[in-house]
Design an enzyme around this catalytic site. Structure first.
Site, short mmCIF file in Angstrom:
data_model
loop_
_atom_site.label_atom_id
_atom_site.label_comp_id
_atom_site.label_asym_id
_atom_site.label_seq_id
_atom_site.Cartn_x
_atom_site.Cartn_y
_atom_site.Cartn_z
N HIS A 87 46.35 14.98 51.79
CA HIS A 87 45.24 15.18 52.74
C HIS A 87 45.28 16.55 53.40
O HIS A 87 44.23 17.17 53.60
CB HIS A 87 45.22 14.07 53.80
CG HIS A 87 45.14 12.70 53.21
ND1 HIS A 87 45.58 11.59 53.87
CD2 HIS A 87 44.68 12.28 52.01
CE1 HIS A 87 45.40 10.53 53.09
NE2 HIS A 87 44.87 10.92 51.95
N HIS A 245 36.92 8.96 49.96
CA HIS A 245 38.34 9.25 50.15
C HIS A 245 39.03 9.58 48.82
O HIS A 245 39.91 10.46 48.76
CB HIS A 245 39.07 8.12 50.87
CG HIS A 245 40.47 8.53 51.19
ND1 HIS A 245 40.77 9.33 52.27
CD2 HIS A 245 41.63 8.35 50.52
CE1 HIS A 245 42.05 9.61 52.26
NE2 HIS A 245 42.61 9.02 51.21
N ASP A 249 41.30 12.85 47.97
CA ASP A 249 42.61 12.83 47.29
C ASP A 249 42.59 13.72 46.06
O ASP A 249 43.54 14.46 45.79
CB ASP A 249 42.97 11.40 46.87
CG ASP A 249 43.45 10.55 48.04
OD1 ASP A 249 43.83 11.11 49.09
OD2 ASP A 249 43.45 9.31 47.89
N HIS A 272 46.21 9.23 42.38
CA HIS A 272 47.10 10.39 42.31
C HIS A 272 47.71 10.57 40.93
O HIS A 272 47.85 11.68 40.44
CB HIS A 272 48.22 10.25 43.35
CG HIS A 272 47.70 10.14 44.74
ND1 HIS A 272 46.92 11.12 45.32
CD2 HIS A 272 47.80 9.17 45.68
CE1 HIS A 272 46.60 10.75 46.55
NE2 HIS A 272 47.12 9.57 46.79
ZN ZN Z 1 44.40 9.63 50.38
#
Ligand code: ZN
Length: 320
Positions: A87, A245, A249, A272
């Site tokens: 973040h 969000h 990321d 991720h």
């Molecule tokens: Zn995140």
């Protein structure tokens, strides 16, 4: 855009700025300081505050990623050093900061409110200044695609800047399928992305806790989704906050290329792990990308120049 400053110059912070919070996985209180850095530094992390051990410095680089299960963890041959880097990286990249040192006195970047917004606010408090060196971009020259189970990620050429095409599909009545598509520039990042928070499902919490994760998670920093409702009293910040969000990321994870990407990043059911896999696949194929600079003294005039591979002026840093 910086007023009076060409978009093609590198930038850093005007002065250091500090934020404090807790780690979402460790629950430990943590102080993070953003420091200005020389042109060409990129983003570097310094892990300090370990009793009896020297500070550890790590470049924010895809080759420093040691884990991607619940967050993007950076480390070196001595093991993991700093978790939940995504973040603050997204905030720096999103508003156009090229060079900074991120000093953290614990094993995790503080989660703050679960979004990139507190880091954007800190950057704004410090101010952004331009440097004399030209900004260098990584131009994606051909598509690179990675499929992992039901997840698919792809980087495609896009000479205008970074575009995200993010899609999530959850078998949950409150989410289902959500798509967020945008050309990322500092204004867009501030307006549409920075405030989107981390989210989690109530049904997963016990599992995470028993694995030693999410010990610092709370309604203060996570959108908590139960069977049929959001449990946070204030509700959501965007109807599609979850997919936004995911885009945050992705922007943070892709910044580990070390230079801004001229690319479209499409991610379906990603996270991720996928972001890291696609970026690593791109960088491993030396014929798939090239470094390009936008001349620092020249302003773009039209699409003909954009088509030649220079970045859109709209991608410049935002310090106005
Ligand atoms: Zn995140």
């Amino acid at each position: 855009m910086i007023r009076g400053v060409p978009a093609g110059r590198q930038t850093t912070l005007r002065e250091p700025v500090t934020v404090t919070g807790v780690g979402v996985h460790s629950g430990s209180p943590t102080t993070l300081t953003l420091h200005p850095a020389e042109a060409g530094t990129g983003i570097a992390f310094v892990r300090c505050g370990t009793a009896g051990a020297p500070d550890r410095e790590l470049k924010a680089d895809y080759r420093s990623v040691t884990a991607t299960e619940f967050a993007t963890v950076l480390g070196d041959r001595n093991g993991p050093a700093i978790s939940t880097t995504e973040h603050v990286l997204a905030a720096l990249h999103g508003v156009g900061v090229d060079n900074a040192v991120v000093e953290v006195d614990g094993p995790e970047v503080p989660i703050m409110d679960g979004s990139a917004e507190p880091f954007v606010a800190a950057i704004d408090q410090a101010g952004i200044v331009s440097q004399s060196a030209p900004r260098r971009f990584i131009q994606v020259l051909k598509p690179v695609r990675v499929a992992k189970g039901e997840s698919v990620g792809e980087l495609r050429p896009n000479s205008r800047g970074l575009r995200v095409e993010t899609e999530i599909q959850f078998d949950h009545p409150l989410i289902g399928r959500q798509v967020f598509v945008a050309d990322v520039d500092p204004d867009l990042f501030r307006r549409e992305l920075a405030r989107a928070r981390t989210f989690g499902f109530m049904r997963d919490v016990a599992k995470l806790w028993s694995a030693g994760y999410a010990l610092g998670a709370s309604f203060e920093n996570t959108v908590v989704i139960a069977d049929n409702r959001v449990l946070n009293a204030e509700g959501t910040r965007f109807a599609d906050e979850c997919v936004r969000h995911k885009a945050v990321d992705a922007i943070g994870d892709l910044s580990l290329a070390g230079s801004p990407l001229l690319a479209t990043y499409k991610s379906v059911r990603g996270g991720h792990k996928l972001n890291h896999a696609v970026l690593s696949a791109l960088m491993a194929d030396r014929s798939a990308w090239a470094y390009v600079e936008m001349p620092a003294t020249r302003r773009l005039r039209g699409h003909a120049e954009l088509a030649q591979g220079f970045a859109s002026a709209a991608y410049g840093p935002d310090v106005s």
